[in-house]
Scaffold this motif. Sequence first.
Motif, PDB file in Angstrom:
ATOM      1  N   ASP A  88      -4.670  -5.037  -3.975  1.00  0.00           N
ATOM      2  CA  ASP A  88      -3.522  -4.134  -4.003  1.00  0.00           C
ATOM      3  C   ASP A  88      -2.562  -4.480  -5.135  1.00  0.00           C
ATOM      4  OD1 ASP A  88      -4.502  -2.778  -1.855  1.00  0.00           O
ATOM      5  OD2 ASP A  88      -3.189  -3.712  -0.378  1.00  0.00           O
TER       6      ASP A  88
ATOM      7  N   TRP B  89      -3.806  -3.044  -8.383  1.00  0.00           N
ATOM      8  CA  TRP B  89      -3.590  -1.604  -8.401  1.00  0.00           C
ATOM      9  C   TRP B  89      -2.115  -1.277  -8.571  1.00  0.00           C
ATOM     10  CZ3 TRP B  89      -6.332   2.340  -9.514  1.00  0.00           C
ATOM     11  CH2 TRP B  89      -7.709   2.329  -9.287  1.00  0.00           C
ATOM     12  N   TYR B  90      -1.242  -2.092  -7.992  1.00  0.00           N
ATOM     13  CA  TYR B  90       0.191  -1.819  -8.124  1.00  0.00           C
ATOM     14  C   TYR B  90       0.605  -1.804  -9.588  1.00  0.00           C
ATOM     15  CZ  TYR B  90       5.187  -2.256  -8.235  1.00  0.00           C
ATOM     16  OH  TYR B  90       6.505  -2.030  -8.537  1.00  0.00           O
TER      17      TYR B  90
ATOM     18  N   ASP C  62       0.834  -1.210   0.000  1.00  0.00           N
ATOM     19  CA  ASP C  62       0.000   0.000   0.000  1.00  0.00           C
ATOM     20  C   ASP C  62       0.866   1.255   0.000  1.00  0.00           C
ATOM     21  OD1 ASP C  62      -2.552   1.595   0.605  1.00  0.00           O
ATOM     22  OD2 ASP C  62      -1.336   2.043   2.365  1.00  0.00           O
TER      23      ASP C  62
ATOM     24  N   ILE D 176       2.349   1.742  -3.457  1.00  0.00           N
ATOM     25  CA  ILE D 176       1.356   2.269  -4.404  1.00  0.00           C
ATOM     26  C   ILE D 176       1.187   3.778  -4.214  1.00  0.00           C
ATOM     27  CG2 ILE D 176      -1.088   2.230  -5.035  1.00  0.00           C
ATOM     28  CD1 ILE D 176      -1.031  -0.783  -4.350  1.00  0.00           C
TER      29      ILE D 176
ATOM     30  N   SER E 160     -15.595   1.420  -7.062  1.00  0.00           N
ATOM     31  CA  SER E 160     -14.399   0.754  -7.568  1.00  0.00           C
ATOM     32  C   SER E 160     -14.199   1.086  -9.047  1.00  0.00           C
ATOM     33  CB  SER E 160     -14.506  -0.761  -7.379  1.00  0.00           C
ATOM     34  OG  SER E 160     -15.635  -1.259  -8.081  1.00  0.00           O
TER      35      SER E 160
ATOM     36  N   TYR F 143      -8.462   3.998  -5.739  1.00  0.00           N
ATOM     37  CA  TYR F 143      -7.644   3.028  -5.017  1.00  0.00           C
ATOM     38  C   TYR F 143      -8.016   2.971  -3.535  1.00  0.00           C
ATOM     39  CZ  TYR F 143      -3.738   1.188  -2.378  1.00  0.00           C
ATOM     40  OH  TYR F 143      -2.980   0.486  -1.467  1.00  0.00           O
TER      41      TYR F 143
END
Length: 310
Positions: free
Chosen positions: A154, A157-158, A30, A33, A143, A226
């Motif tokens: 995560d 998203w990364y 997290d 990111i 979302s 995110y």
Amino acid sequence: MSRRSLLGLIVLAAVLAVTPFLVPNSYYLDIVIRMAINAVIVLSLNLLVGYAGQISLGHAGFVGIGAYASAVLPTHFGWHPLPALAAGALAAGVLALLVARPILRLKGHYLAMATLGLGIIINIVIRNEAAWTGGPDGMPVPSMGLFGFDLMSDRQWYWVVAAVLLLGVWGALNLIDSPFGRALRGLHGSEIASQVVGIDVPRFKTTIFVLSAVVASIMGSILAHYVGFVTPDVANFFHSIELVTMVVVGGMASVFGSVLGAVLLTALPQALATFEGWEIVVFGAILMLCMIFLPRGLVPTLAARLRLEN
């Protein structure tokens, strides 16, 4: 793009490729990111501040526009997240275009105060329009959907933000090596000299201000999706100062300095959390030492010293 810049881009790509396999848990992922998101915002701000020499103390306002566009439009009007993101970027770009000419005529602390006022106005509007934005308490953000599926984990998203960061660094490196980038560096050095050689100074200043605002808005939307929740703090004065500090610590007019500054100052508050109330003092002391011993920022200062040693 120079050979050195290309090498730096390759190293960054390699680091981004292995990072998710090295972090021990989702907490650290997290943070990584958030580092990447901040790095793109700081990169856009450095183009304005470091290369064009136009200070902005209200840049978080454009981040807030993107974040709340991605919250308000899908929630209240049923928009898909991607058109909402585009609408936020368009709104930030139009606002930047409208205020650029009068604001960018100012110089020094007058320009700083004008951009600060713009950011404060955006933050006040977000806080006061509680029926749409949730007011000081904020509001949830739906979302993000890409290619038929929602980004939830995560790790998903990364890879999205890593790709955006790599694209942003590649674009910035090409931009500053282009005639446009050379014009920006010229007007930073002397606006009068730039006008003498035929550079349309108002047009270049307006263009980079709008570009910086649009990128900040896009990353604000990505951040909002995110996290899944947004508050007015994303657009407040302290966030703007934090972004400028990342530019200064990493290195003015340095693409990779922008990335390093964002990485360090995103991670530093987490590392100082063990000081239990003294973290702000320690944080300030570290910044002060950086400015004393590394006045041009980390990357430019270290690069200059390495060249001298060689």
